[in-house]
Design a protein around this motif. Structure first.
Motif, PDB file in Angstrom:
ATOM      1  N   LYS A  17       0.913  -1.258   0.044  1.00 36.28           N
ATOM      2  CA  LYS A  17       0.039   0.056   0.011  1.00 36.28           C
ATOM      3  C   LYS A  17       0.824   1.215   0.140  1.00 36.28           C
ATOM      4  N   SER A  26       2.674   1.434  -3.353  1.00 34.09           N
ATOM      5  CA  SER A  26       1.807   2.009  -4.403  1.00 34.09           C
ATOM      6  C   SER A  26       1.403   3.463  -4.180  1.00 34.09           C
ATOM      7  N   PHE A  27       1.356   3.983  -2.841  1.00 33.92           N
ATOM      8  CA  PHE A  27       1.132   5.289  -2.653  1.00 33.92           C
ATOM      9  C   PHE A  27       2.118   6.404  -3.286  1.00 33.92           C
ATOM     10  N   SER A  64       4.295   5.773  -5.271  1.00 35.90           N
ATOM     11  CA  SER A  64       4.571   5.676  -6.909  1.00 35.90           C
ATOM     12  C   SER A  64       3.576   6.434  -7.501  1.00 35.90           C
ATOM     13  N   TYR A  65       2.325   6.471  -7.029  1.00 34.59           N
ATOM     14  CA  TYR A  65       1.093   7.246  -7.510  1.00 34.59           C
ATOM     15  C   TYR A  65       1.792   8.648  -7.435  1.00 34.59           C
ATOM     16  N   ILE A  66       2.219   9.061  -6.254  1.00 33.72           N
ATOM     17  CA  ILE A  66       2.642  10.355  -5.844  1.00 33.72           C
ATOM     18  C   ILE A  66       3.640  10.810  -6.973  1.00 33.72           C
ATOM     19  N   TYR A  67       4.717   9.846  -7.281  1.00 40.20           N
ATOM     20  CA  TYR A  67       5.870  10.138  -8.017  1.00 40.20           C
ATOM     21  C   TYR A  67       5.275  10.494  -9.576  1.00 40.20           C
ATOM     22  N   ASP A  68       4.228   9.650  -9.930  1.00 42.39           N
ATOM     23  CA  ASP A  68       3.539   9.692 -11.203  1.00 42.39           C
ATOM     24  C   ASP A  68       2.864  10.956 -11.629  1.00 42.39           C
ATOM     25  N   PHE A  69       2.207  11.118 -10.504  1.00 41.80           N
ATOM     26  CA  PHE A  69       1.265  12.475 -10.734  1.00 41.80           C
ATOM     27  C   PHE A  69       1.369  13.597  -9.915  1.00 41.80           C
ATOM     28  N   SER A 129      -8.148  13.200  -5.984  1.00 41.30           N
ATOM     29  CA  SER A 129      -7.272  12.155  -6.536  1.00 41.30           C
ATOM     30  C   SER A 129      -7.594  10.956  -5.714  1.00 41.30           C
ATOM     31  N   PHE A 130      -7.991  11.135  -4.272  1.00 39.00           N
ATOM     32  CA  PHE A 130      -8.128  10.131  -3.415  1.00 39.00           C
ATOM     33  C   PHE A 130      -9.594   9.751  -2.846  1.00 39.00           C
TER      34      PHE A 130
END
Length: 200
Positions: A76, A79-80, A82-87, A157-158
């Motif tokens: 978790k 993934s969190f 990685s999401y922040i990294y991407d977006f 986003s969340f």
């Protein structure tokens, strides 16, 4: 020609533990923190944070249950980030600062629990909110305001209400007694500790 007085400058004191951390870090490690983190840093940061949170959340569990919950928590967190990294274009410095803020929150809550026997706010059900608040705060500290995502973006986003996000962010900040400063020595020490998890 006029005379001038030489005033001794105050020397920066770096304790031996921090000095050993500095010696282990390469210059390119430090300078790369302004850029988005590599997946290896996201992984080691996620593992470090999982270990920290696991000590609070799962200490009463059997070792097998704790292991299963740790694996789930690690995924978790990873993934969190990685999401922040991407977006949200998370930088390495922001990632380290986020870890620091969560660590500070955990320590604050443990201290409150010891002193007041009050319940600890961090739970499985609000890990995501805790991470969101920590990232937002880290970015607000380290970024130019024009580069910040708005709380509206974060809420959408969340899947949170803006009111809940704003309230959670304020509670997070208050739990830290509005003290979110991180000095250079603390940063280097924490960064080095996180990097030590890259071998795990």
């Amino acid at each position: 020609m006029s005379e001038f007085t030489v005033v001794p400058t105050k020397q920066l004191h770096i304790d031996n533990q921090v000095l050993s951390h500095i010696n282990h870090l390469r210059l390119d490690n430090i300078s790369s923190l302004e850029m988005p983190p590599k997946q290896s840093l996201i992984k080691s940061s996620s593992y470090y944070l999982m270990k920290l949170l696991s000590n609070v959340l799962y200490q009463q569990e059997t070792s097998l249950d704790q292991q299963l919950k740790n694996e789930s928590l690690f995924l978790k967190i990873k993934s969190f980030f990685s999401y922040i990294y991407d977006f949200a274009q998370l930088s390495g410095s922001e990632l380290i600062y986020t870890i620091y803020l969560v660590q500070k929150l955990v320590n604050s809550e443990i201290q409150d629990f010891i002193e007041d026997n009050d319940c600890i706010m961090i739970a499985d059900s609000n890990i995501g909110t805790t991470l969101i608040c920590a990232v937002i705060l880290a970015m607000k500290i380290l970024r130019d305001p024009t580069e910040m995502k708005s709380n509206i973006w974060w809420a959408k986003s969340f899947g949170m209400s803006l009111e809940l996000l704003n309230q959670s962010e304020m509670e997070f900040y208050m739990q830290l007694d509005f003290n979110v400063s991180l000095d250079e020595q603390q940063f280097i020490r924490l960064y080095s500790q996180i990097l030590s998890y890259s071998e795990v």
